[in-house]
Design a protein around this motif. Structure first.
Motif, PDB file in Angstrom:
ATOM      1  N   ALA A  40       0.789  -1.189  -0.025  1.00  0.00           N
ATOM      2  CA  ALA A  40       0.001   0.074  -0.044  1.00  0.00           C
ATOM      3  C   ALA A  40       0.905   1.407  -0.107  1.00  0.00           C
ATOM      4  O   ALA A  40       0.438   2.365  -0.697  1.00  0.00           O
ATOM      5  CB  ALA A  40      -0.771   0.002   1.230  1.00  0.00           C
ATOM      6  N   GLU A  41       1.954   0.915   0.818  1.00  0.00           N
ATOM      7  CA  GLU A  41       2.815   2.527   0.910  1.00  0.00           C
ATOM      8  C   GLU A  41       3.493   2.628  -0.654  1.00  0.00           C
ATOM      9  O   GLU A  41       3.453   3.772  -0.980  1.00  0.00           O
ATOM     10  CB  GLU A  41       3.977   2.162   1.987  1.00  0.00           C
ATOM     11  N   LEU A  42       3.990   1.521  -1.200  1.00  0.00           N
ATOM     12  CA  LEU A  42       4.446   2.091  -2.573  1.00  0.00           C
ATOM     13  C   LEU A  42       3.501   2.294  -3.412  1.00  0.00           C
ATOM     14  O   LEU A  42       3.679   3.406  -4.460  1.00  0.00           O
ATOM     15  CB  LEU A  42       5.023   0.709  -3.050  1.00  0.00           C
ATOM     16  N   LYS A  43       2.167   1.682  -3.506  1.00  0.00           N
ATOM     17  CA  LYS A  43       1.207   2.280  -4.458  1.00  0.00           C
ATOM     18  C   LYS A  43       0.753   3.653  -4.188  1.00  0.00           C
ATOM     19  O   LYS A  43       0.720   4.480  -5.259  1.00  0.00           O
ATOM     20  CB  LYS A  43       0.008   1.318  -4.113  1.00  0.00           C
ATOM     21  N   HIS A  44       0.640   4.060  -2.940  1.00  0.00           N
ATOM     22  CA  HIS A  44      -0.003   5.375  -2.602  1.00  0.00           C
ATOM     23  C   HIS A  44       1.239   6.311  -3.227  1.00  0.00           C
ATOM     24  O   HIS A  44       1.161   7.504  -3.700  1.00  0.00           O
ATOM     25  CB  HIS A  44      -0.178   5.502  -1.175  1.00  0.00           C
ATOM     26  N   GLY A  45       2.652   5.854  -2.777  1.00  0.00           N
ATOM     27  CA  GLY A  45       3.730   6.561  -3.351  1.00  0.00           C
ATOM     28  C   GLY A  45       3.829   6.948  -4.659  1.00  0.00           C
ATOM     29  O   GLY A  45       4.298   8.062  -5.227  1.00  0.00           O
ATOM     30  N   ARG A  46       3.974   6.013  -5.597  1.00  0.00           N
ATOM     31  CA  ARG A  46       3.744   5.875  -6.886  1.00  0.00           C
ATOM     32  C   ARG A  46       2.568   6.811  -7.438  1.00  0.00           C
ATOM     33  O   ARG A  46       2.656   7.878  -8.371  1.00  0.00           O
ATOM     34  CB  ARG A  46       3.366   4.544  -7.575  1.00  0.00           C
ATOM     35  N   MET A  47       1.518   6.832  -6.744  1.00  0.00           N
ATOM     36  CA  MET A  47       0.266   7.722  -7.431  1.00  0.00           C
ATOM     37  C   MET A  47       0.475   8.935  -7.034  1.00  0.00           C
ATOM     38  O   MET A  47       0.264   9.927  -7.799  1.00  0.00           O
ATOM     39  CB  MET A  47      -0.968   7.012  -6.811  1.00  0.00           C
ATOM     40  N   ALA A  48       0.887   9.241  -5.866  1.00  0.00           N
ATOM     41  CA  ALA A  48       1.031  10.553  -5.276  1.00  0.00           C
ATOM     42  C   ALA A  48       2.396  11.266  -6.247  1.00  0.00           C
ATOM     43  O   ALA A  48       2.118  12.516  -6.377  1.00  0.00           O
ATOM     44  CB  ALA A  48       1.432  10.671  -3.893  1.00  0.00           C
ATOM     45  N   GLN A  49       3.271  10.722  -6.650  1.00  0.00           N
ATOM     46  CA  GLN A  49       4.324  10.991  -7.584  1.00  0.00           C
ATOM     47  C   GLN A  49       3.710  11.585  -9.020  1.00  0.00           C
ATOM     48  O   GLN A  49       3.789  12.729  -9.522  1.00  0.00           O
ATOM     49  CB  GLN A  49       5.351  10.148  -8.064  1.00  0.00           C
TER      50      GLN A  49
END
Length: 205
Positions: free
Chosen positions: A72-81
Motif C-alpha cells: 500500500a505504501e508503494l502504491k500510494h507513493g507512486r500515485m502521489a508522484q
C-alpha cells in the motif's frame, strides 16, 4: 559422636541443593533502537526491509500485515508522484482541449468533473486493482515469494542486482515525499478561498 555424624549429612544436603539449583538465565538480548525515534525499540519485523528506519510509533504493522502495508505504501507513493506532477502541469496550462476544461484549475477540477469524468477514472483504477489482486493476495498469504510492489514492470531494464537496493530505496523515499507534497499543494491551493492567502494556481504563493 552424634554431632560428628550429623555434620556430613548437613553438608551433603546443602551440596545437593546447590547442585539442583537451576543455572541463572542469560540476560535477554536488547532490542535494536529505532533510527527515527531513538527512545523507542525498533519492531523486529521491520529489520532488513528497504527504507527501514524503525518508524512505527503506533505499532500499526505486524509480521502478518507488513507485506500488505508495504504494498500500500508503494502504491500510494507512486500515485502521489504522478498526482503531484499532474496537478502542477494542469495549473501550468496542460489541459484537455475544449472550453469546459480551459477555465479549470487543478483545485476546481474535482468539483466540476466529479459527476462524469470521475466515473471513468474510478473504472480505470478498479480495473488495475482487480488485475493485481491475485498477486497481492498470494504474497500476503505466503503462497508466492513476490516482493511488495513488484509487478515485473521494468521495460528499460534499469534494475540490476548491483543497484536494486539503491533504486528501491530511492523509489520509497520519493514516494513518501510525494505523498506529503501532494497534500501540501492541495492545501496551499485551498488557502486563497479559505483565508485569502496565496494563489490557487502555480506557484501557489
Amino acid at each position: 559422636m552424634a554431632l560428628q555424624a550429623i555434620i556430613p549429612m548437613v553438608a551433603g544436603f546443602q551440596g545437593g541443593l546447590h547442585a539442583a539449583a537451576p543455572a541463572r538465565a542469560s540476560p535477554v538480548a536488547m532490542m535494536a533502537k529505532s533510527k527515527a525515534l531513538p527512545f523507542m525499540d525498533e519492531p523486529a519485523h521491520l529489520d532488513g526491509m528497504i527504507g527501514n528506519v524503525g518508524f512505527d510509533p503506533m505499532g500499526l504493522s505486524t509480521p502478518q500485515n507488513i507485506k500488505w502495508m508495504r504494498e500500500a505504501e508503494l502504491k500510494h507513493g507512486r500515485m502521489a508522484q504522478l498526482a503531484w506532477a499532474g496537478y502542477v502541469l494542469v495549473d501550468l496550462g496542460v489541459k484537455f482541449p475544449g472550453a469546459k476544461y480551459e477555465s479549470l484549475t487543478s483545485f476546481t477540477a474535482h468539483q466540476s468533473l466529479a459527476k462524469y469524468e470521475l466515473f471513468f477514472a474510478l473504472l480505470l483504477v478498479g480495473t488495475f486493482e482487480t488485475i493485481g489482486l491475485s498477486q497481492i493476495y498470494d504474497m500476503t498469504t505466503g503462497e508466492s515469494d513476490r516482493d511488495a510492489g513488484d509487478f515485473g514492470f521494468d521495460p528499460l531494464m534499469l534494475l540490476t542486482p548491483e543497484n536494486e537496493d539503491k533504486y528501491k530505496t530511492a523509489e520509497l523515499t520519493h514516494g513518501r515525499a510525494a505523498m506529503l507534497a501532494f497534500s501540501a499543494v492541495v492545501t496551499q491551493s485551498a488557502l486563497p478561498g479559505a483565508f485569502g492567502y496565496g494563489k490557487e494556481t502555480f506557484p501557489y504563493f
